[in-house]
Design a protein around this motif. Structure first.
Motif, mmCIF file in Angstrom:
data_model
loop_
_atom_site.group_PDB
_atom_site.id
_atom_site.type_symbol
_atom_site.label_atom_id
_atom_site.label_comp_id
_atom_site.label_asym_id
_atom_site.label_seq_id
_atom_site.Cartn_x
_atom_site.Cartn_y
_atom_site.Cartn_z
ATOM 1 N N ARG A 1 0.804 -1.225 0.000
ATOM 2 C CA ARG A 1 0.000 0.000 0.000
ATOM 3 C C ARG A 1 0.840 1.279 0.000
ATOM 4 O O ARG A 1 0.571 2.176 -0.799
ATOM 5 C CB ARG A 1 -0.983 0.001 1.160
ATOM 6 N N PRO A 2 1.843 1.406 0.857
ATOM 7 C CA PRO A 2 2.635 2.639 0.813
ATOM 8 C C PRO A 2 3.390 2.823 -0.509
ATOM 9 O O PRO A 2 3.512 3.944 -1.008
ATOM 10 C CB PRO A 2 3.624 2.490 1.971
ATOM 11 N N VAL A 3 3.826 1.725 -1.085
ATOM 12 C CA VAL A 3 4.529 1.813 -2.371
ATOM 13 C C VAL A 3 3.568 2.270 -3.463
ATOM 14 O O VAL A 3 3.882 3.164 -4.250
ATOM 15 C CB VAL A 3 5.170 0.448 -2.721
ATOM 16 N N LEU A 4 2.388 1.664 -3.513
ATOM 17 C CA LEU A 4 1.396 2.071 -4.506
ATOM 18 C C LEU A 4 0.955 3.511 -4.300
ATOM 19 O O LEU A 4 0.762 4.261 -5.262
ATOM 20 C CB LEU A 4 0.177 1.140 -4.451
ATOM 21 N N ARG A 5 0.794 3.897 -3.047
ATOM 22 C CA ARG A 5 0.385 5.265 -2.751
ATOM 23 C C ARG A 5 1.439 6.257 -3.238
ATOM 24 O O ARG A 5 1.125 7.283 -3.825
ATOM 25 C CB ARG A 5 0.150 5.433 -1.255
ATOM 26 N N LYS A 6 2.694 5.927 -3.028
ATOM 27 C CA LYS A 6 3.769 6.834 -3.416
ATOM 28 C C LYS A 6 3.964 6.870 -4.930
ATOM 29 O O LYS A 6 4.144 7.931 -5.526
ATOM 30 C CB LYS A 6 5.060 6.425 -2.730
ATOM 31 N N LEU A 7 3.917 5.711 -5.574
ATOM 32 C CA LEU A 7 4.148 5.648 -7.014
ATOM 33 C C LEU A 7 2.993 6.211 -7.838
ATOM 34 O O LEU A 7 3.209 6.913 -8.824
ATOM 35 C CB LEU A 7 4.404 4.203 -7.452
ATOM 36 N N PHE A 8 1.756 5.877 -7.454
ATOM 37 C CA PHE A 8 0.610 6.192 -8.292
ATOM 38 C C PHE A 8 -0.392 7.142 -7.646
ATOM 39 O O PHE A 8 -1.451 7.381 -8.221
ATOM 40 C CB PHE A 8 -0.106 4.898 -8.685
#
Length: 128
Positions: free
Chosen positions: A12-19
Protein backbone atom coordinates in the motif's frame (compact mmCIF):
# COMPACT_ATOMS: atom_id res chain seq x y z
CA UNK A 1 -13.36 -4.00 7.99
CA UNK A 2 -9.83 -3.93 6.63
CA UNK A 3 -7.89 -7.18 6.65
CA UNK A 4 -4.22 -6.55 7.30
CA UNK A 5 -1.70 -8.81 5.66
CA UNK A 6 2.06 -8.38 5.41
CA UNK A 7 1.76 -7.99 1.64
CA UNK A 8 -0.93 -5.32 1.83
CA UNK A 9 0.90 -3.41 4.55
CA UNK A 10 4.06 -3.42 2.43
CA UNK A 11 2.41 -2.79 -0.93
CA UNK A 12 0.00 0.00 0.00
CA UNK A 13 2.64 2.64 0.81
CA UNK A 14 4.53 1.81 -2.37
CA UNK A 15 1.40 2.07 -4.51
CA UNK A 16 0.38 5.27 -2.75
CA UNK A 17 3.77 6.83 -3.42
CA UNK A 18 4.15 5.65 -7.01
CA UNK A 19 0.61 6.19 -8.29
CA UNK A 20 -0.99 8.57 -5.77
CA UNK A 21 -3.64 6.00 -4.84
CA UNK A 22 -5.70 7.18 -1.91
CA UNK A 23 -7.55 5.12 0.68
CA UNK A 24 -10.71 3.68 -0.81
CA UNK A 25 -9.31 3.67 -4.35
CA UNK A 26 -7.38 0.40 -4.20
CA UNK A 27 -10.28 -1.80 -5.31
CA UNK A 28 -11.08 0.45 -8.25
CA UNK A 29 -7.41 0.63 -9.24
CA UNK A 30 -7.04 -3.15 -9.14
CA UNK A 31 -10.16 -3.56 -11.27
CA UNK A 32 -8.90 -0.98 -13.77
CA UNK A 33 -5.48 -2.63 -13.88
CA UNK A 34 -7.05 -6.05 -14.44
CA UNK A 35 -9.32 -4.70 -17.16
CA UNK A 36 -6.46 -2.99 -18.97
CA UNK A 37 -4.20 -6.02 -18.59
CA UNK A 38 -6.83 -8.36 -20.06
CA UNK A 39 -7.56 -5.94 -22.90
CA UNK A 40 -3.89 -5.68 -23.84
CA UNK A 41 -3.41 -9.45 -23.49
CA UNK A 42 -6.37 -10.10 -25.79
CA UNK A 43 -5.09 -7.58 -28.31
CA UNK A 44 -1.64 -9.17 -28.28
CA UNK A 45 -3.25 -12.53 -29.10
CA UNK A 46 -5.61 -11.22 -31.80
CA UNK A 47 -3.23 -8.84 -33.57
CA UNK A 48 -1.09 -11.57 -35.23
CA UNK A 49 -4.31 -13.21 -36.44
CA UNK A 50 -5.50 -9.99 -38.05
CA UNK A 51 -2.11 -9.42 -39.68
CA UNK A 52 -2.09 -12.98 -41.01
CA UNK A 53 -5.63 -12.60 -42.37
CA UNK A 54 -4.68 -9.35 -44.07
CA UNK A 55 -1.49 -10.75 -45.58
CA UNK A 56 -3.29 -13.88 -46.76
CA UNK A 57 -5.78 -11.73 -48.68
CA UNK A 58 -3.47 -8.92 -49.81
CA UNK A 59 0.21 -8.46 -50.46
CA UNK A 60 2.65 -6.64 -48.22
CA UNK A 61 2.81 -3.86 -50.83
CA UNK A 62 -0.66 -2.79 -49.80
CA UNK A 63 0.28 -2.30 -46.14
CA UNK A 64 1.18 1.41 -46.57
CA UNK A 65 -2.29 2.09 -47.93
CA UNK A 66 -3.84 0.40 -44.92
CA UNK A 67 -1.58 2.42 -42.60
CA UNK A 68 -2.83 5.65 -44.19
CA UNK A 69 -6.44 4.43 -44.05
CA UNK A 70 -5.94 3.53 -40.38
CA UNK A 71 -4.65 7.02 -39.59
CA UNK A 72 -7.53 8.72 -41.42
CA UNK A 73 -10.14 6.49 -39.84
CA UNK A 74 -8.62 7.02 -36.39
CA UNK A 75 -8.71 10.82 -36.85
CA UNK A 76 -12.39 10.71 -37.78
CA UNK A 77 -13.28 8.40 -34.89
CA UNK A 78 -11.31 10.44 -32.34
CA UNK A 79 -12.95 13.68 -33.50
CA UNK A 80 -16.37 12.04 -33.20
CA UNK A 81 -15.46 10.64 -29.78
CA UNK A 82 -14.37 14.08 -28.57
CA UNK A 83 -17.68 15.59 -29.66
CA UNK A 84 -19.56 12.84 -27.81
CA UNK A 85 -17.54 13.53 -24.65
CA UNK A 86 -18.72 17.14 -24.74
CA UNK A 87 -22.33 15.96 -24.78
CA UNK A 88 -22.41 12.96 -22.43
CA UNK A 89 -20.77 12.11 -19.12
CA UNK A 90 -17.46 10.27 -19.13
CA UNK A 91 -18.97 7.32 -17.24
CA UNK A 92 -21.74 6.79 -19.79
CA UNK A 93 -19.32 7.16 -22.72
CA UNK A 94 -16.93 4.65 -21.14
CA UNK A 95 -19.75 2.13 -20.61
CA UNK A 96 -20.92 2.56 -24.19
CA UNK A 97 -17.36 2.25 -25.50
CA UNK A 98 -16.72 -0.93 -23.53
CA UNK A 99 -20.03 -2.43 -24.60
CA UNK A 100 -19.52 -1.59 -28.27
CA UNK A 101 -15.96 -2.95 -28.18
CA UNK A 102 -17.20 -6.23 -26.74
CA UNK A 103 -19.97 -6.37 -29.34
CA UNK A 104 -17.56 -5.70 -32.21
CA UNK A 105 -15.14 -8.36 -30.97
CA UNK A 106 -17.98 -10.86 -30.80
CA UNK A 107 -19.03 -9.95 -34.35
CA UNK A 108 -15.46 -10.38 -35.58
CA UNK A 109 -15.20 -13.69 -33.73
CA UNK A 110 -18.38 -14.88 -35.44
CA UNK A 111 -17.10 -13.71 -38.82
CA UNK A 112 -13.85 -15.59 -38.30
CA UNK A 113 -15.70 -18.74 -37.20
CA UNK A 114 -17.86 -18.70 -40.34
CA UNK A 115 -15.01 -17.61 -42.64
CA UNK A 116 -16.66 -14.28 -43.38
CA UNK A 117 -13.85 -12.13 -41.98
CA UNK A 118 -11.98 -9.87 -44.28
CA UNK A 119 -8.46 -9.24 -43.08
CA UNK A 120 -8.58 -5.53 -43.76
CA UNK A 121 -11.56 -4.90 -41.44
CA UNK A 122 -10.11 -6.77 -38.51
CA UNK A 123 -6.72 -5.17 -39.17
CA UNK A 124 -8.25 -1.66 -39.13
CA UNK A 125 -10.27 -2.38 -36.00
CA UNK A 126 -7.26 -3.58 -34.04
CA UNK A 127 -5.01 -0.75 -35.18
CA UNK A 128 -7.42 1.97 -34.18
Amino acid sequence: MRISTPMSDTLRPVLRKLFDIRDGEYRRCILMFTSLFLLIAAMMMVKPVSTALFLSAFSARQLPFVYVLTALLAAVIFAWYASILRTFSLASVMRATLGSSIAMLLVFWGCIQFHLAKGVFLYLFLNI
